[in-house]
Design an enzyme around this catalytic site. Structure first.
Site, short mmCIF file in Angstrom:
data_model
loop_
_atom_site.label_atom_id
_atom_site.label_comp_id
_atom_site.label_asym_id
_atom_site.label_seq_id
_atom_site.Cartn_x
_atom_site.Cartn_y
_atom_site.Cartn_z
N ASP A 12 0.83 -1.20 0.00
CA ASP A 12 0.00 0.00 0.00
C ASP A 12 0.87 1.25 0.00
O ASP A 12 0.83 2.07 0.93
CB ASP A 12 -0.94 -0.02 1.21
CG ASP A 12 -1.92 -1.18 1.15
OD1 ASP A 12 -2.28 -1.59 0.03
OD2 ASP A 12 -2.32 -1.68 2.22
N LYS A 34 0.45 -8.20 -2.20
CA LYS A 34 -0.85 -7.69 -2.66
C LYS A 34 -0.69 -6.31 -3.25
O LYS A 34 -0.06 -5.43 -2.65
CB LYS A 34 -1.86 -7.63 -1.51
CG LYS A 34 -3.23 -7.11 -1.91
CD LYS A 34 -4.20 -7.10 -0.75
CE LYS A 34 -4.09 -5.86 0.10
NZ LYS A 34 -4.62 -4.64 -0.57
N LYS A 64 -11.20 -5.68 -6.28
CA LYS A 64 -12.59 -5.66 -5.78
C LYS A 64 -13.56 -5.25 -6.89
O LYS A 64 -14.39 -4.34 -6.73
CB LYS A 64 -12.73 -4.72 -4.58
CG LYS A 64 -11.87 -5.12 -3.38
CD LYS A 64 -12.12 -4.19 -2.20
CE LYS A 64 -11.30 -4.57 -1.00
NZ LYS A 64 -9.85 -4.28 -1.19
#
Length: 240
Positions: A12, A34, A64
């Site tokens: 992130d 991720k 998503k």
């Protein structure tokens, strides 16, 4: 050192260059990463390709996806060409079915999002989501996603044991964000647990971001989480 791929490190960070720097700093302490929406415009797909093809890492693309079936199917068909390990879509059955169709013969596993780990009952009320306990809704959404063909579920550690108990969960993956070492703050997550508790309750993978990348020594932070995953509590969660 052989990395434990039950740990998925969330990259992130703002862009692909920062992501590569973090991967270098973590070194052999992690093998699974991720990449989420926050990096999409910062070279996220290029980073995913480099990690997978050039560095031999496993890659979880956390998009998503949510749209009409035809759009989801087309998006997944394009993304599957990157040979990703995991790809997320929202857990609505029509979305899951479209994603599975779009994936085709590629090995990418489709993971269905149940309820985001940053949400609680008040948030669901504000979003006009039906009444009921959050955990019950998560488990029901998981069950319906499995029926629609999902290879796995994204859910908080609080629901891992209940989802693992579902007959349809046999052979399916449970991936839990909202995982924090005991010494870390909860940040914006509301349904959290330690890495050992999440694995002990049935999760296959835990996703950890800030408790690793905001540390001065992210490699040591990753190693600490891996040690928790191998602890007695992870194997026997009811033992002190």
């Amino acid at each position: 050192m052989t990395a434990d791929d039950r740990l998925i490190v969330a990259l992130d960070v703002p862009n692909a260059l920062a992501g590569l720097d973090l991967v270098d700093r973590i070194g052999d302490a992690a093998s699974f990463y991720k990449i989420g929406l926050g990096m999409l415009t910062g070279g996220g797909l290029a980073l995913a390709n480099e990690l997978k093809q050039e560095r031999g890492k496993r890659v979880f693309l956390d998009m998503k996806l949510f749209d009409i079936g035809a759009t989801v199917e087309a998006a997944v068909r394009g993304l599957a060409q990157y040979d990703l390990d995991f790809l997320t879509v929202h857990g609505d059955p029509h979305v899951v079915r479209a994603a599975v169709e779009g994936r085709g013969g590629h090995a990418t596993r489709i993971l269905a999002v149940t309820i985001l780990t940053s949400l609680d009952r008040a948030d669901l009320d504000a979003g006009l989501i039906r009444d009921g306990d959050v955990a019950d809704i998560v488990v029901e959404r998981a069950s319906r996603a499995f029926e629609a063909g999902a290879d796995g579920i994204i859910a908080s550690p609080w629901e891992a044991a209940m989802i693992r108990a579902l007959p349809a969960a046999e052979g399916r993956l449970i991936v839990t964000p909202g995982v924090r070492p005991a010494t870390s703050s909860s940040d914006d997550q509301k349904r959290i647990a330690t890495p050992a508790r999440a694995i002990g309750d049935g999760a296959d993978h835990v996703v950890v971001g800030r408790p690793i990348w905001r540390e001065d020594d992210p490699r040591a932070a990753a190693q600490g989480i891996v040690a928790e995953l191998s602890s007695v509590q992870a194997r026997h969660p009811n033992r002190a």
